[in-house]
Design a protein around this motif. Structure first.
Motif, short mmCIF file in Angstrom:
data_model
loop_
_atom_site.label_atom_id
_atom_site.label_comp_id
_atom_site.label_asym_id
_atom_site.label_seq_id
_atom_site.Cartn_x
_atom_site.Cartn_y
_atom_site.Cartn_z
N LYS A 33 32.62 33.63 35.64
CA LYS A 33 32.09 34.53 34.39
C LYS A 33 30.75 34.21 33.89
O LYS A 33 30.24 34.96 32.94
CB LYS A 33 32.96 34.50 33.39
N ILE A 34 29.99 33.32 34.51
CA ILE A 34 29.14 32.74 33.89
C ILE A 34 27.61 33.50 34.25
O ILE A 34 26.85 33.73 33.53
CB ILE A 34 28.74 31.06 34.26
N LEU A 35 27.76 33.79 35.57
CA LEU A 35 26.54 34.65 36.05
C LEU A 35 26.51 35.99 35.38
O LEU A 35 27.39 36.65 35.01
CB LEU A 35 26.48 34.59 37.62
N ALA A 36 25.25 36.67 35.59
CA ALA A 36 25.02 37.91 35.03
C ALA A 36 25.51 39.08 36.07
O ALA A 36 26.28 38.85 37.00
CB ALA A 36 23.39 38.04 34.72
N LYS A 37 25.21 40.27 35.29
CA LYS A 37 25.65 41.43 36.03
C LYS A 37 25.37 41.71 37.44
O LYS A 37 25.91 41.77 38.59
CB LYS A 37 25.37 42.63 35.37
N SER A 38 23.90 41.28 37.93
CA SER A 38 23.53 41.40 38.97
C SER A 38 24.00 40.42 39.90
O SER A 38 23.98 40.80 41.15
CB SER A 38 21.83 41.18 39.11
N GLN A 39 24.03 39.29 39.51
CA GLN A 39 24.70 38.18 40.34
C GLN A 39 26.28 38.31 40.71
O GLN A 39 26.61 37.95 41.95
CB GLN A 39 24.53 36.73 39.68
N ALA A 40 26.99 38.91 39.73
CA ALA A 40 28.12 39.52 40.10
C ALA A 40 28.35 40.43 41.00
O ALA A 40 29.26 40.26 42.11
CB ALA A 40 28.87 39.91 38.72
N ALA A 41 27.34 41.41 41.09
CA ALA A 41 27.48 42.46 41.94
C ALA A 41 26.94 41.88 43.43
O ALA A 41 27.59 42.08 44.60
CB ALA A 41 26.40 43.38 41.68
N ILE A 42 26.11 40.80 43.52
CA ILE A 42 25.67 40.11 44.88
C ILE A 42 26.96 39.41 45.32
O ILE A 42 27.15 39.56 46.45
CB ILE A 42 24.46 39.04 44.45
N GLU A 43 27.76 38.54 44.52
CA GLU A 43 28.89 38.15 45.00
C GLU A 43 29.86 39.15 45.52
O GLU A 43 30.61 38.72 46.52
CB GLU A 43 29.35 37.37 43.82
N TYR A 44 30.10 40.12 44.71
CA TYR A 44 30.95 41.24 45.24
C TYR A 44 30.23 41.76 46.84
O TYR A 44 31.43 41.88 47.61
CB TYR A 44 30.87 42.19 44.34
N ALA A 45 29.07 41.85 46.90
CA ALA A 45 28.68 42.24 48.30
C ALA A 45 28.91 41.30 49.29
O ALA A 45 29.19 41.64 50.31
CB ALA A 45 27.14 42.44 48.24
N TYR A 46 28.75 39.99 48.91
CA TYR A 46 29.31 38.99 49.98
C TYR A 46 30.63 38.97 50.32
O TYR A 46 31.16 38.76 51.44
CB TYR A 46 28.59 37.70 49.64
N ARG A 47 31.46 39.24 49.33
CA ARG A 47 33.01 39.22 49.38
C ARG A 47 33.46 40.55 50.40
O ARG A 47 34.17 40.53 51.31
CB ARG A 47 33.73 39.34 48.39
N VAL A 48 32.55 41.54 50.19
CA VAL A 48 32.93 42.75 51.26
C VAL A 48 32.64 42.39 52.43
O VAL A 48 33.31 42.75 53.50
CB VAL A 48 32.05 43.75 50.55
#
Length: 541
Positions: A33-48
């Motif tokens: 929950k610490i990272l911003a919206k773009s970083q959250a989207a990046i992490e989602y992309a990696y998990r995909v």
């Protein structure tokens, strides 16, 4: 086909979209929950990518229409879509068709920083304007779209349902404390850190910049920084007094970031004035994808002309900007990014010193010098620079020299957009350049003829053949007057006029001109030259 996100981005730095724009943070799982919206989207992309390696992941910086359009062109290149190189092709439609085809691989489309709904759903459009970009957001069971935005209204316009909007909450105190600990290179008293976080309103950017400042100055502690922060907040005056547009942040957040920015900036400026100059220039670019090479060109030009800047090494300046968290590197040191609030604070500071117009002129001169003609060999360089020009389109400078630079820049941008089949945008820019050139001087020069040739080609692309013919005739007559009847530029201009005449079924005059062009090229270039053979083909048609 599998998409390797980490390798894919490093290979495709010149393209206007990427699969993942930063390296993956190994600590993300532990602090989601610490990272911003773009970083959250990046992490989602990696998990995909990890869970479904056959899934395509496309990343689009969605802050402006040119960036979205260039991203679609990049996607078309990555997918090798047939017809993408045809200047008359609607590349956005080609991409949309592929994404909607359920026979293709699955995909995820990430629209990052979609803060302005007008980019996708403009409320005011010309009658003959192109289809809104929102029409090319695919509706398919084969994939999904993830949107990040600072603007809830814009997000709702794009996703269409409040149930699909997730609000990213402000950082909690314990999360902010963990972020500060991670960023600091030294230990600090917990009470001092909590006091500092209260002063910074737990804003991640402010925390990051405060930690960067403390790390740079060995004698600075969290407590001494907090004391300086409070003194600065009282004495700084209002750099935010002018209306700089909607930051989509509340005023307290803006003032907090501004204070942390100022402390860091003044420290950096004392250490390296040339780094401060570089940041001043970067504040006029679009915040994403600032090419390394164009900044180096500015540095080289400034030094060669003995401009009034310190001669600090470019790499040292960039390293200093990174150490203060003013800029970040986007893969292989080929491009840089700058936070929107950092840009805001920098521009506000320049305005308070009455330096903003001077730096705006430097930015215009740099873009006019480095943005090449729209010929196909220059396509990659044009793709990199076109998103950074949007702020210049509606700001015709008052001085003659600057106006000439502005007209040349708009002409080359229109030339590139014409080659890409974006006739409406190309016409807007070419018409502005033509009007500016006429205002500067009634004498026709080669630069004016280039603008006229581009405008005629764009008008033809839009089907406005009568207007295209008038401008094309003027251009041909101008080339004849300045360069002579048999000059290659004159013959090319004549051939362009004949093409427009052929479009209107004015075959008799078109045949006459094509014959003159063919005779001239045979004489000047030889019977087997490609231009001569092209003229022969045009005459036969």
């Amino acid at each position: 086909m599998a998409t390797d996100l980490r390798q894919g981005y490093r290979r495709q730095q010149s393209e206007p979209f990427s699969t993942v724009p930063f390296s993956r943070d190994p600590n993300f799982i532990d602090r989601p929950k610490i990272l911003a919206k773009s970083q959250a989207a990046i992490e989602y992309a990696y998990r995909v990518r990890d869970d479904r390696p056959q899934t395509w992941v496309f990343w689009i910086h969605a802050s402006t229409a040119p960036r979205v359009e260039e991203a679609y062109r990049g996607i078309a290149e990555r997918l090798n879509l047939p017809g993408r190189s045809n200047p008359n092709a609607n590349v956005c439609q080609l991409v949309n068709n592929w994404l909607c085809d359920e026979g293709n691989d699955r995909w995820v489309l990430i629209l990052d920083n979609a803060d302005d709904a007008e980019v996708f759903f403009p409320q005011r459009r010309l009658q003959d304007a192109s289809t809104p970009l929102g029409s090319y957001l695919p509706q398919s069971r084969n994939g999904s779209i993830l949107v990040t935005s600072r603007n809830r209204d814009a997000a709702l316009r794009i996703v269409g349902d409040t149930r699909h909007v997730l609000q990213v909450q402000a950082m909690a105190k314990d999360q902010a404390l963990q972020l500060l600990r991670n960023k600091l290179h030294t230990t600090a008293n917990d009470d001092d850190m909590v006091d500092l976080l209260d002063a910074l309103d737990c804003i991640p950017l402010a925390i990051t910049q405060a930690a960067a400042y403390i790390n740079r100055r060995s004698r600075t502690t969290v407590r001494s920084y907090l004391d300086e922060f409070r003194r600065s907040a009282r004495r700084k005056g209002s750099l935010l007094g002018r209306d700089w547009g909607d930051l989509r942040r509340d005023s307290s957040a803006s003032n907090t970031v501004n204070t942390t920015w100022r402390l860091s900036f003044e420290s950096m400026r004392a250490e390296s004035p040339s780094a401060a100059d570089l940041l001043s220039l970067m504040s006029f670019f679009h915040s994403h994808g600032i090419p390394d090479w164009v900044l180096r060109k500015y540095k080289e030009t400034a030094l060669s002309t003995e401009e009034d800047i310190s001669d600090g090494d470019f790499d040292d300046d960039i390293d200093l900007l990174q150490s203060f968290s003013f800029v970040t590197v986007a893969g292989d040191d080929e491009a840089y990014e700058i936070h929107a609030l950092v840009q805001f604070c920098t521009r506000a500071w320049l305005c308070s010193r009455y330096d903003d117009e001077a730096w705006a002129r430097k930015f215009l001169s740099l873009m006019a010098k480095e943005f090449p003609t729209g010929d196909f060999p220059n396509r990659a360089k044009c793709q990199q620079l076109i998103p950074h020009l949007e702020s210049l389109y509606d700001k015709e400078p008052p001085g003659k020299e600057e106006a000439n630079e502005w007209a040349r820049l708009l002409t080359n941008a229109a030339w590139y957009l014409w080659h890409e089949g974006n006739y409406n945008a190309a016409h807007d820019l070419a018409a502005k350049a033509f009007k500016a050139k006429e205002k500067i001087s009634r004498d026709v020069d080669m630069a004016m003829l280039t603008t006229m040739a581009v405008l005629a080609s764009v008008l033809r692309g839009r089907g406005k053949f009568n207007d295209a013919e008038k401008i094309s005739r003027r251009a041909m007559e101008g080339y004849q007057s300045l360069s002579g009847q048999q000059h290659p530029d004159t013959l090319t201009s004549a051939s362009n006029l004949a093409l427009i005449l052929r479009d209107q079924a004015k075959y008799e005059e078109a045949v006459q001109i094509y014959q003159e062009v063919l005779d001239g090229r045979e004489k000047e270039l030889g019977a087997q030259h490609p231009d001569t053979l092209m003229s022969m083909s045009s005459l036969a048609l």
